[in-house]
Design an enzyme around this catalytic site. Structure first.
Site, PDB file in Angstrom:
ATOM      1  N   SER A   8       0.852  -1.189   0.000  1.00 51.04           N
ATOM      2  CA  SER A   8       0.000   0.000   0.000  1.00 51.04           C
ATOM      3  C   SER A   8       0.889   1.239   0.000  1.00 51.04           C
ATOM      4  O   SER A   8       1.679   1.439   0.932  1.00 51.04           O
ATOM      5  CB  SER A   8      -0.879   0.030   1.258  1.00 51.04           C
ATOM      6  OG  SER A   8      -1.400   1.340   1.443  1.00 51.04           O
ATOM      7  N   HIS A  33      -1.225  -1.289  -4.213  1.00 51.29           N
ATOM      8  CA  HIS A  33      -2.493  -0.979  -3.531  1.00 51.29           C
ATOM      9  C   HIS A  33      -2.576   0.519  -3.243  1.00 51.29           C
ATOM     10  O   HIS A  33      -1.651   1.120  -2.677  1.00 51.29           O
ATOM     11  CB  HIS A  33      -2.555  -1.768  -2.219  1.00 51.29           C
ATOM     12  CG  HIS A  33      -3.872  -1.696  -1.509  1.00 51.29           C
ATOM     13  ND1 HIS A  33      -4.936  -2.501  -1.816  1.00 51.29           N
ATOM     14  CD2 HIS A  33      -4.275  -0.887  -0.491  1.00 51.29           C
ATOM     15  CE1 HIS A  33      -5.938  -2.218  -1.002  1.00 51.29           C
ATOM     16  NE2 HIS A  33      -5.577  -1.245  -0.192  1.00 51.29           N
ATOM     17  N   ASP A  35      -4.865   3.418  -1.429  1.00 48.57           N
ATOM     18  CA  ASP A  35      -5.928   3.691  -0.450  1.00 48.57           C
ATOM     19  C   ASP A  35      -6.506   5.076  -0.684  1.00 48.57           C
ATOM     20  O   ASP A  35      -5.950   6.085  -0.228  1.00 48.57           O
ATOM     21  CB  ASP A  35      -5.366   3.574   0.965  1.00 48.57           C
ATOM     22  CG  ASP A  35      -5.094   2.129   1.316  1.00 48.57           C
ATOM     23  OD1 ASP A  35      -3.950   1.803   1.665  1.00 48.57           O
ATOM     24  OD2 ASP A  35      -6.032   1.322   1.208  1.00 48.57           O
ATOM     25  N   MET A  37      -9.135   7.866  -0.038  1.00 48.61           N
ATOM     26  CA  MET A  37     -10.000   8.238   1.094  1.00 48.61           C
ATOM     27  C   MET A  37     -10.600   9.621   0.861  1.00 48.61           C
ATOM     28  O   MET A  37      -9.878  10.551   0.453  1.00 48.61           O
ATOM     29  CB  MET A  37      -9.187   8.261   2.384  1.00 48.61           C
ATOM     30  CG  MET A  37      -8.516   6.946   2.694  1.00 48.61           C
ATOM     31  SD  MET A  37      -7.479   7.090   4.173  1.00 48.61           S
ATOM     32  CE  MET A  37      -6.684   5.489   4.143  1.00 48.61           C
ATOM     33  N   HIS A  66      -8.411   0.780  -3.778  1.00 50.42           N
ATOM     34  CA  HIS A  66      -9.324   0.577  -2.648  1.00 50.42           C
ATOM     35  C   HIS A  66     -10.049   1.889  -2.386  1.00 50.42           C
ATOM     36  O   HIS A  66      -9.458   2.837  -1.852  1.00 50.42           O
ATOM     37  CB  HIS A  66      -8.478   0.137  -1.441  1.00 50.42           C
ATOM     38  CG  HIS A  66      -9.232  -0.036  -0.177  1.00 50.42           C
ATOM     39  ND1 HIS A  66      -8.596  -0.214   1.029  1.00 50.42           N
ATOM     40  CD2 HIS A  66     -10.560  -0.063   0.104  1.00 50.42           C
ATOM     41  CE1 HIS A  66      -9.488  -0.349   1.987  1.00 50.42           C
ATOM     42  NE2 HIS A  66     -10.698  -0.259   1.445  1.00 50.42           N
ATOM     43  N   MET A  68     -12.233   4.041  -0.410  1.00 49.12           N
ATOM     44  CA  MET A  68     -12.872   4.296   0.879  1.00 49.12           C
ATOM     45  C   MET A  68     -13.603   5.628   0.756  1.00 49.12           C
ATOM     46  O   MET A  68     -13.210   6.660   1.329  1.00 49.12           O
ATOM     47  CB  MET A  68     -11.826   4.325   2.000  1.00 49.12           C
ATOM     48  CG  MET A  68     -11.288   2.946   2.306  1.00 49.12           C
ATOM     49  SD  MET A  68      -9.787   2.951   3.286  1.00 49.12           S
ATOM     50  CE  MET A  68      -8.563   3.055   1.971  1.00 49.12           C
ATOM     51  N   MET A 137     -11.137  -5.855   5.853  1.00 48.96           N
ATOM     52  CA  MET A 137     -10.373  -4.899   6.642  1.00 48.96           C
ATOM     53  C   MET A 137     -10.012  -5.528   7.978  1.00 48.96           C
ATOM     54  O   MET A 137     -10.892  -6.000   8.706  1.00 48.96           O
ATOM     55  CB  MET A 137     -11.184  -3.613   6.884  1.00 48.96           C
ATOM     56  CG  MET A 137     -11.398  -2.733   5.651  1.00 48.96           C
ATOM     57  SD  MET A 137      -9.915  -2.358   4.736  1.00 48.96           S
ATOM     58  CE  MET A 137      -8.958  -1.479   5.978  1.00 48.96           C
ATOM     59  N   ASP A 175      -6.368  -6.423   4.568  1.00 54.81           N
ATOM     60  CA  ASP A 175      -5.751  -5.103   4.561  1.00 54.81           C
ATOM     61  C   ASP A 175      -5.744  -4.472   5.953  1.00 54.81           C
ATOM     62  O   ASP A 175      -6.781  -4.182   6.522  1.00 54.81           O
ATOM     63  CB  ASP A 175      -6.568  -4.212   3.612  1.00 54.81           C
ATOM     64  CG  ASP A 175      -6.026  -2.823   3.459  1.00 54.81           C
ATOM     65  OD1 ASP A 175      -6.679  -2.018   2.779  1.00 54.81           O
ATOM     66  OD2 ASP A 175      -4.949  -2.524   4.010  1.00 54.81           O
TER      67      ASP A 175
END
Ligand code: DX5
Ligand code: ZN
Length: 216
Positions: A8, A33, A35, A37, A66, A68, A137, A175
């Site tokens: 990540s 990966h 993330d 957000m 991913h 979020m 998660m 993750d």
């Protein structure tokens, strides 16, 4: 069971992001990966489409994105066009999850659904056959470097049993808080893909750490 590693970049040095991507390119990592957000679905804001677009120009591994975020349907096309090979949406953020999964696939990306630590595996019963991957998660989403939630091992085993029952090829990705100890137990429980951020990027030799994670 596969033994795939997805570093990540949330924990990478953003002043030298290109170096981090080149390290991943040369390493035994299988995915990169990201993330993403939005500060609404999770109490943090990270990065978005421009970062994916730029990394995509130099990445040699599939981009595992991913999301979020709330209302992910609004951004799927842009993330796929930016280079996302896998798009993960949160079960908890999707009112019409079946439609969202179909949209991801319609743009040619792999479709993945993420469950927060409190969300039971049973809720995937009628969507699991449409999925390429499920992301579990093992921390509460929003930040790297958190402590691993032990109940995740049980959820991996439950998910593996559901995948077998439905006779699908769906991968299990985990993750949060992944290191040598948790990683070994996760692979043993049936996980296929391990996401690791701080354990890799805070180590002396990230490439070597990735290789060690693959062998746990
Ligand atoms: C949380 C993020 C993190 C990140 C990995 O929202 O999804 O889990 O990928 O974090 P580490 O490996 O540092 O726990
Ligand atoms: Zn993640």
């Amino acid at each position: 069971m596969k033994r795939l590693i997805a570093p990540s970049i949330l924990s990478a040095d953003f002043n030298n992001l290109g170096n981090a991507i080149e390290m991943i390119n040369q390493s035994e990592a299988d995915y990169i990966h990201f993330d993403v957000m939005d500060g609404v679905f999770v109490p943090n804001i990270s990065f978005g489409i421009p970062v994916i677009e730029h990394v995509n120009k130099i990445a040699t591994k599939p981009l595992d994105v991913h999301l979020m975020i709330v209302e992910p349907d609004k951004f799927i096309e842009q993330f796929v066009k930016a280079g996302a090979a896998i798009i993960t949406v949160h079960y908890e953020a999707c009112v019409h999850l079946h439609r969202t999964v179909q949209i991801i696939k319609s743009y040619g990306a792999k479709a993945s659904v993420c469950l927060n630590p409190h969300t039971p595996i049973s809720l995937l019963e009628d969507i699991i056959s449409d999925l390429d991957m499920v992301l579990l998660m093992s921390v509460n989403p929003g930040f790297g470097g958190q402590a691993f939630i032990e109940n995740t091992y049980k959820k991996v085993k439950q998910l593996k049993a559901l995948i077998k029952k439905k006779n699908t090829e769906c991968l299990i990705e985990v993750d949060g808080g992944v290191n040598i100890e948790t990683g070994k137990q996760l692979f043993d429980a049936g996980a296929d893909v391990l996401v690791a951020g701080s354990f890799i990027f805070n180590s002396e030799n990230p490439s070597d750490t990735i290789a060690k994670l693959k062998l746990v």
